[in-house]
Design a protein around this motif. Structure first.
Motif, PDB file in Angstrom:
ATOM      1  N   ILE A  48       5.415   5.336 -16.174  1.00 24.34           N
ATOM      2  CA  ILE A  48       6.488   4.910 -15.267  1.00 24.34           C
ATOM      3  C   ILE A  48       6.386   3.419 -14.990  1.00 24.34           C
ATOM      4  O   ILE A  48       7.385   2.699 -14.991  1.00 24.34           O
ATOM      5  CB  ILE A  48       6.419   5.723 -13.962  1.00 24.34           C
ATOM      6  N   SER A  49       5.166   2.953 -14.752  1.00 18.78           N
ATOM      7  CA  SER A  49       4.968   1.529 -14.475  1.00 18.78           C
ATOM      8  C   SER A  49       5.392   0.673 -15.664  1.00 18.78           C
ATOM      9  O   SER A  49       6.037  -0.368 -15.501  1.00 18.78           O
ATOM     10  CB  SER A  49       3.496   1.254 -14.130  1.00 18.78           C
TER      11      SER A  49
ATOM     12  N   GLN B  92      -4.974   5.096  -9.403  1.00 18.85           N
ATOM     13  CA  GLN B  92      -4.548   5.852  -8.227  1.00 18.85           C
ATOM     14  C   GLN B  92      -5.265   5.381  -6.953  1.00 18.85           C
ATOM     15  O   GLN B  92      -5.337   6.103  -5.971  1.00 18.85           O
ATOM     16  CB  GLN B  92      -4.828   7.350  -8.440  1.00 18.85           C
TER      17      GLN B  92
ATOM     18  N   ASP C  44      10.600   5.505  -5.544  1.00 19.39           N
ATOM     19  CA  ASP C  44      10.068   6.584  -6.369  1.00 19.39           C
ATOM     20  C   ASP C  44      11.190   7.392  -7.002  1.00 19.39           C
ATOM     21  O   ASP C  44      12.277   7.526  -6.452  1.00 19.39           O
ATOM     22  CB  ASP C  44       9.184   7.506  -5.527  1.00 19.39           C
ATOM     23  N   ASN C  45      10.890   7.962  -8.169  1.00 21.89           N
ATOM     24  CA  ASN C  45      11.810   8.872  -8.866  1.00 21.89           C
ATOM     25  C   ASN C  45      13.125   8.214  -9.275  1.00 21.89           C
ATOM     26  O   ASN C  45      14.126   8.901  -9.473  1.00 21.89           O
ATOM     27  CB  ASN C  45      12.102  10.112  -8.007  1.00 21.89           C
TER      28      ASN C  45
ATOM     29  N   SER D 276       9.208   0.480 -15.935  1.00 22.13           N
ATOM     30  CA  SER D 276       9.790  -0.353 -14.882  1.00 22.13           C
ATOM     31  C   SER D 276       9.597  -1.832 -15.175  1.00 22.13           C
ATOM     32  O   SER D 276      10.519  -2.634 -15.013  1.00 22.13           O
ATOM     33  CB  SER D 276       9.158   0.000 -13.527  1.00 22.13           C
TER      34      SER D 276
ATOM     35  N   SER E   2      -0.205   2.484  -8.301  1.00 26.45           N
ATOM     36  CA  SER E   2      -0.076   3.814  -7.706  1.00 26.45           C
ATOM     37  C   SER E   2       0.669   4.806  -8.585  1.00 26.45           C
ATOM     38  O   SER E   2       0.606   6.010  -8.343  1.00 26.45           O
ATOM     39  CB  SER E   2       0.651   3.707  -6.354  1.00 26.45           C
ATOM     40  N   GLN E   3       1.372   4.311  -9.606  1.00 26.50           N
ATOM     41  CA  GLN E   3       2.225   5.175 -10.413  1.00 26.50           C
ATOM     42  C   GLN E   3       1.553   5.543 -11.737  1.00 26.50           C
ATOM     43  O   GLN E   3       0.655   4.840 -12.212  1.00 26.50           O
ATOM     44  CB  GLN E   3       3.555   4.467 -10.704  1.00 26.50           C
TER      45      GLN E   3
ATOM     46  N   PHE F 194       2.462  -0.976  -6.228  1.00 28.12           N
ATOM     47  CA  PHE F 194       3.286   0.062  -6.836  1.00 28.12           C
ATOM     48  C   PHE F 194       2.820   0.371  -8.255  1.00 28.12           C
ATOM     49  O   PHE F 194       2.704   1.541  -8.645  1.00 28.12           O
ATOM     50  CB  PHE F 194       4.753  -0.367  -6.854  1.00 28.12           C
TER      51      PHE F 194
ATOM     52  N   LYS G 299       5.757   7.143  -0.093  1.00 29.53           N
ATOM     53  CA  LYS G 299       6.890   7.699  -0.830  1.00 29.53           C
ATOM     54  C   LYS G 299       8.174   7.109  -0.277  1.00 29.53           C
ATOM     55  O   LYS G 299       8.610   7.429   0.818  1.00 29.53           O
ATOM     56  CB  LYS G 299       6.902   9.217  -0.702  1.00 29.53           C
TER      57      LYS G 299
ATOM     58  N   TRP H  25       0.470   4.721  -2.177  1.00 27.71           N
ATOM     59  CA  TRP H  25       1.802   4.135  -2.050  1.00 27.71           C
ATOM     60  C   TRP H  25       2.686   5.058  -1.231  1.00 27.71           C
ATOM     61  O   TRP H  25       2.805   6.240  -1.511  1.00 27.71           O
ATOM     62  CB  TRP H  25       2.407   3.931  -3.443  1.00 27.71           C
TER      63      TRP H  25
END
Length: 463
Positions: A71-72, A31, A41-42, A75, A66-67, A63, A37, A35
């Motif tokens: 999620i990272s 963290q 995101d989402n 992706s 920061s996630q 990115f 918003k 990043w």
């Protein structure tokens, strides 16, 4: 439930298991970057991956840092090959290892197999022992086989369990396994003896054993061995309308499963590979592929094409005198070559598609070459008649129109036979049937068309 039964249930739950609790002071501060918003995101991981690929490498890293790690990881698993190689190669090994641990073993293995050996070794050292062993085992399999695309996070049940015990085990492990649509039943030596759908379990009496349910099944057990080609795996899943298919070794020990989502990726990958390799491009090229890599993949075939084109040029040179006497021949001869090339492309596309959909049967496929020749004969007669009429109306030269029609017919038959045969020859030689096939086809149709047209013209018009 007896103690023995409890131990049995536990011993046959082969899902990933509990991850280690994250250290309070992690080697990487996830963290540490604020990043902004933004639209990335989402998003669904596949959409987030598309957005990530449009960012510079440093922004991609920001990115990822920061996630949340889950999620990272999702992706990155959806990113294009070259993009994720560049990203994973520059991340700290500890962070890269944590990301891989959040992925399914097959995705993690795919990514690791793409990395430089030195980078791969550093990341493997940072993985948990259990995950490292699982991924190392998967890395041993050929990536183009069932073993190379299978997932080992599966639900395995002992045949002596009751339906109620099996459902309890499914509930307790549903979050850790790959798509729990089927339950795979094994004996005490992990030999696969049957497959039950969740519907079978839910509609059965709680006290019945899985062994009894299997005895009532009339269905044939469908499976693949670890060394079967992934295209064959995809064909079987589609043929039998399955959501997953088990992968076994030659002693019928269950190794993993290949799921429908993997098959969709396989089909898309093979289709794009065939389309690109047909023209001599790299099988894994995308718009984000480094241009140097694309040059290395394409240049050899372009050089080969120069030599192939020289053959056609030499054929034209042989009839230089004929062209000098009747210049209209130079105007008409590209029509013959282009029409034959298009005919050959049609046969080529049909044959490559068929090779992708079913196992190679030499007798069946060579009879398909004869079929393509028949189609070309009929089409060629119709097209030749149309061209004959057009040339005669234009030039009022019966012999020139006749030469044009005959040459067109013969070259279209040549194109169809060549287009259908080239993939079969490449397959027999152990090569990809689509590999630069259009380059070889163009050489045959061009040189064959020029030779036929100019040869007939020299014989009927200029002697």
């Amino acid at each position: 439930m007896s103690k023995k039964q409890k131990n049995t249930i536990k011993s046959y739950s082969v899902a990933k298991g509990n991850k280690r609790e994250k250290k309070q002071e992690s080697e990487v501060n996830y963290q540490e970057v604020n990043w902004p918003k933004a639209s990335i995101d989402n998003l669904h991981p596949a959409d987030a991956a598309d957005k990530l690929e449009d960012l510079p490498l440093e922004k991609q890293k920001e990115f990822i840092l920061s996630q949340p790690i889950e999620i990272s990881a999702e992706s990155i698993a959806e990113m294009e090959r070259h993009e994720r190689i560049a990203l994973m190669s520059t991340l700290p090994p500890a962070l890269a290892a944590d990301l891989l641990e959040e992925m399914s073993p097959d995705d993690a293995t795919d990514i690791l197999s793409e990395l430089d050996p030195d980078v791969r070794a550093k990341i493997l050292k940072k993985l948990e022992k259990e995950d490292a062993v699982r991924i190392k085992d998967l890395l041993k399999f050929d990536p183009d086989t069932a073993g190379g695309v299978m997932n080992t996070e599966i639900l395995v049940l002992d045949r002596n369990l009751t339906v109620d015990q099996a459902i309890q085990l499914i509930r307790s492990n549903a979050g850790e396994i790959e798509i729990p649509y089927y339950a795979y039943i094994v004996d005490e030596f992990r030999h696969l003896i049957g497959v039950l759908s969740l519907r079978d379990l839910l509609l059965s009496l709680p006290a019945r054993t899985l062994k009894d349910l299997l005895q009532e099944q009339q269905q044939h057990l469908i499976f693949v061995t670890y060394d079967q080609d992934k295209e064959e795996v995809a064909r079987l899943l589609g043929r039998y309308d399955l959501l997953a298919i088990p992968v076994v070794d030659y002693d019928m020990r269950l190794l993993g499963i290949v799921t429908a989502d993997d098959v969709i990726d396989i089909i898309q990958e093979e289709a794009s590979e065939d389309m690109q390799t047909m023209v001599g491009a790299g099988s894994d090229e995308t718009l984000s592929t480094p241009w140097v890599y694309s040059v290395k993949k394409r240049l050899p075939w372009l050089i080969i094409n120069v030599f192939n084109s020289a053959i056609s040029a030499y054929v034209v040179h042989l009839f230089e005198g004929s062209i000098a006497q009747m210049a209209i021949l130079a105007v008409l001869m590209p029509i013959v070559a282009n029409q034959a090339g298009n005919t050959g492309q049609q046969s080529l596309a049909v044959m490559i598609r068929q090779l992708a959909l079913e196992p190679f049967d030499p007798r069946k496929f060579w009879s398909a070459v004869l079929r393509e020749a028949k189609i070309a004969l009929v089409n060629g007669c119709v097209v030749a008649l149309c061209v004959y009429s057009g040339v005669y109306f234009w030039t009022h030269n019966f012999h020139l129109a006749l030469v044009m029609g005959l040459a067109l017919l013969l070259d279209m038959i040549l194109g169809a036979v060549a287009g259908a045969s080239i993939p079969l020859i490449l397959k027999a030689l152990g090569r990809d049937p689509a590999q630069a096939s259009t380059i070889f086809l163009t050489t045959l149709t061009d040189s064959g068309g020029f030779f036929t047209f100019l040869g007939l013209a020299s014989w009927l018009l200029l002697r």
